[in-house]
Design a protein around this motif. Structure first.
Motif, short mmCIF file in Angstrom:
data_model
loop_
_atom_site.label_atom_id
_atom_site.label_comp_id
_atom_site.label_asym_id
_atom_site.label_seq_id
_atom_site.Cartn_x
_atom_site.Cartn_y
_atom_site.Cartn_z
N ALA A 8 0.91 -1.13 -0.11
CA ALA A 8 0.09 0.11 0.10
C ALA A 8 0.80 1.13 -0.05
CB ALA A 8 -0.94 -0.23 1.30
N GLY A 9 2.20 1.16 0.22
CA GLY A 9 2.96 2.38 0.57
C GLY A 9 2.76 3.09 1.69
N ARG A 10 2.05 2.49 2.66
CA ARG A 10 1.75 3.14 3.94
C ARG A 10 1.54 1.95 5.12
NH1 ARG A 10 -3.73 2.62 5.42
NH2 ARG A 10 -5.00 2.18 3.77
N LEU A 11 1.64 2.52 6.40
CA LEU A 11 1.52 1.39 7.29
C LEU A 11 -0.03 1.09 7.58
CD1 LEU A 11 4.31 1.80 9.75
CD2 LEU A 11 3.84 -0.29 8.64
N PRO A 12 -0.67 -0.15 8.08
CA PRO A 12 -2.03 -0.06 8.12
C PRO A 12 -2.51 0.35 9.57
CG PRO A 12 -0.88 -2.13 8.57
CD PRO A 12 0.01 -1.24 8.33
N THR A 13 -3.86 0.97 9.62
CA THR A 13 -4.39 1.08 10.90
C THR A 13 -4.39 -0.27 11.65
OG1 THR A 13 -6.68 0.73 10.18
CG2 THR A 13 -5.65 2.90 9.97
N ASP A 14 -4.86 -0.30 12.89
CA ASP A 14 -5.04 -1.46 13.75
C ASP A 14 -6.07 -2.38 13.01
OD1 ASP A 14 -2.94 -0.67 15.29
OD2 ASP A 14 -4.34 0.11 17.13
N GLN A 15 -7.01 -1.94 12.67
CA GLN A 15 -8.15 -2.52 12.01
C GLN A 15 -7.59 -2.88 10.65
OE1 GLN A 15 -12.09 -0.58 10.66
NE2 GLN A 15 -12.83 -1.88 12.27
N GLU A 16 -6.96 -2.26 9.90
CA GLU A 16 -6.51 -2.84 8.59
C GLU A 16 -5.80 -3.91 8.74
OE1 GLU A 16 -6.96 1.19 5.71
OE2 GLU A 16 -5.32 0.90 7.06
N ALA A 17 -4.61 -3.75 9.79
CA ALA A 17 -3.86 -4.92 10.12
C ALA A 17 -4.47 -6.09 10.22
CB ALA A 17 -2.96 -4.59 11.16
N GLN A 18 -5.51 -6.06 11.05
CA GLN A 18 -6.09 -7.22 11.27
C GLN A 18 -7.01 -7.93 10.07
OE1 GLN A 18 -9.53 -6.89 14.02
NE2 GLN A 18 -9.57 -8.92 14.80
N TRP A 19 -7.59 -7.16 9.44
CA TRP A 19 -8.26 -7.66 8.06
C TRP A 19 -7.25 -8.05 7.18
CZ3 TRP A 19 -11.65 -2.58 7.00
CH2 TRP A 19 -12.67 -2.68 7.92
N PHE A 20 -6.08 -7.24 7.02
CA PHE A 20 -5.06 -7.86 6.11
C PHE A 20 -4.43 -9.20 6.45
CE2 PHE A 20 -0.55 -8.00 4.51
CZ PHE A 20 -0.88 -7.56 3.12
N ASN A 21 -4.06 -9.39 7.68
CA ASN A 21 -3.84 -10.77 8.23
C ASN A 21 -4.73 -11.67 7.88
OD1 ASN A 21 -1.65 -12.20 9.93
ND2 ASN A 21 -3.75 -12.53 11.11
N THR A 22 -5.98 -11.59 8.13
CA THR A 22 -7.17 -12.45 7.90
C THR A 22 -6.90 -12.74 6.34
OG1 THR A 22 -8.38 -12.08 9.78
CG2 THR A 22 -9.41 -13.09 8.09
N ALA A 23 -6.91 -11.61 5.58
CA ALA A 23 -7.06 -11.88 3.92
C ALA A 23 -5.79 -12.80 3.47
CB ALA A 23 -6.83 -10.46 3.32
N LEU A 24 -4.68 -12.57 4.31
CA LEU A 24 -3.59 -13.44 3.79
C LEU A 24 -3.84 -15.00 3.90
CD1 LEU A 24 -0.55 -11.40 5.20
CD2 LEU A 24 -0.89 -12.03 2.80
N HIS A 25 -4.34 -15.12 5.19
CA HIS A 25 -4.65 -16.66 5.55
C HIS A 25 -5.94 -17.23 4.50
CE1 HIS A 25 -2.62 -15.75 9.28
NE2 HIS A 25 -2.48 -17.07 9.49
N MET A 26 -6.81 -16.22 4.12
CA MET A 26 -7.84 -16.73 3.26
C MET A 26 -7.29 -17.00 1.77
SD MET A 26 -10.72 -14.01 4.53
CE MET A 26 -12.09 -14.65 3.46
N ALA A 27 -6.36 -16.12 1.58
CA ALA A 27 -5.54 -16.43 0.15
C ALA A 27 -4.75 -17.63 0.16
CB ALA A 27 -4.73 -15.28 -0.36
N MET A 28 -4.70 -18.39 1.25
CA MET A 28 -3.60 -19.51 1.18
C MET A 28 -4.51 -20.75 0.83
SD MET A 28 -1.50 -18.70 4.79
CE MET A 28 -0.53 -19.99 4.73
N TYR A 29 -5.86 -20.76 0.37
CA TYR A 29 -6.47 -21.96 0.09
C TYR A 29 -6.03 -22.52 -1.35
CZ TYR A 29 -8.97 -22.08 4.51
OH TYR A 29 -9.17 -22.20 5.79
N VAL A 30 -4.99 -23.34 -1.58
CA VAL A 30 -4.42 -23.72 -2.69
C VAL A 30 -3.88 -25.04 -2.09
CG1 VAL A 30 -4.05 -21.84 -3.85
CG2 VAL A 30 -2.29 -22.64 -2.47
N THR A 31 -3.88 -26.12 -3.15
CA THR A 31 -3.61 -27.19 -2.85
C THR A 31 -2.90 -27.98 -3.94
OG1 THR A 31 -5.45 -28.45 -3.93
CG2 THR A 31 -5.71 -27.77 -1.52
N ILE A 32 -2.12 -29.33 -3.92
CA ILE A 32 -1.57 -30.09 -5.05
C ILE A 32 -2.34 -29.93 -6.13
CG2 ILE A 32 -2.12 -32.19 -4.51
CD1 ILE A 32 1.29 -31.17 -5.16
#
Length: 228
Positions: free
Chosen positions: A52-76
């Motif tokens: 983003a070119g900037r640091l997140p707010t506390d709420q954005e940091a939580q949302w972003f961290n969850t989005a990273l985990h949601m994006a991990m749903y790939v398999t072999i």
């Protein structure tokens, strides 16, 4: 042993005169890596800074961290992860740098495709949502999983999206959009960062038995002579 001081061809150039836009070796966007980022922020927040070119707010940091985990749903079964496993068997008995190159390219291409497939979804999210969402963003089988993430973030956009039954990836993109990350390169950065470690982990998760022991499904060919 080689006396070459340069580990790769990419290091054989004079960087003098090239202006850095993000990193100067010790800082990212002006923040000291050691004194600011490592001391006060989680790695996910630093990733947000790079996207983003900037640091997140506390709420954005939580949302972003969850989005990273949601994006991990790939398999072999995903081509990107499968390519990394095959590369391990094909190249030099799984030489890590070669496998990593294959995995990075495959995951990046998959991320590009995902972003393109969800362009209409992003546009729909930015409207009044009076119309039906695009089919590419819907997956009724993922509803329970998306609900699980929505319960983690009750103040986010996810609870309001549940009636539309978005896929996990579509829900992750919606969450990233709520953080202000909507440009293709931003979304590709996040998706690739989330999925690359999985591709590498899967590539080296089992004993290397060689390519001929790997299950392959090739098309059947029937050869015949051309008729004159």
């Amino acid at each position: 042993m080689s006396d070459d001081p340069y580990p790769s061809p990419f290091d054989r150039f004079d960087s003098e005169g090239i202006v850095a836009g993000v990193a100067d070796g010790e800082r990212l966007f002006g923040y000291s890596i050691a004194e600011d980022l490592a001391r006060s922020y989680q790695f996910g927040e630093t990733m947000f800074l790079l996207a983003a070119g900037r640091l997140p707010t506390d709420q954005e940091a939580q949302w972003f961290n969850t989005a990273l985990h949601m994006a991990m749903y790939v398999t072999i079964a995903d081509a990107s992860v499968h390519a990394a496993r095959v590369a391990r068997h094909v190249h030099s008995r799984g030489e890590p740098a070669t496998v990593a190159s294959t995995a990075a390219l495959a995951v990046a291409q998959q991320s590009r495709w995902v972003v393109e497939q969800h362009a209409a979804w992003l546009q729909w999210l930015a409207t009044d949502r009076s119309s039906e969402p695009p089919d590419a963003a819907i997956d009724t089988d993922a509803s329970e999983l998306v609900q699980s993430f929505a319960r983690l973030l009750p103040s986010s956009c996810l609870p309001n999206l549940l009636p539309y039954r978005p896929s996990v990836t579509a829900a992750a993109i919606a969450l990233l959009a709520e953080c202000g990350l909507t440009r293709p390169e931003q979304l590709a950065t996040v998706l690739t960062s989330a999925r690359f470690p999985i591709a590498m982990a899967e590539a080296f998760a089992v004993e290397d038995g060689g390519l001929w022991d790997y299950p392959l499904n090739l098309p059947y060919w029937v050869y015949g002579e051309e008729e004159e």
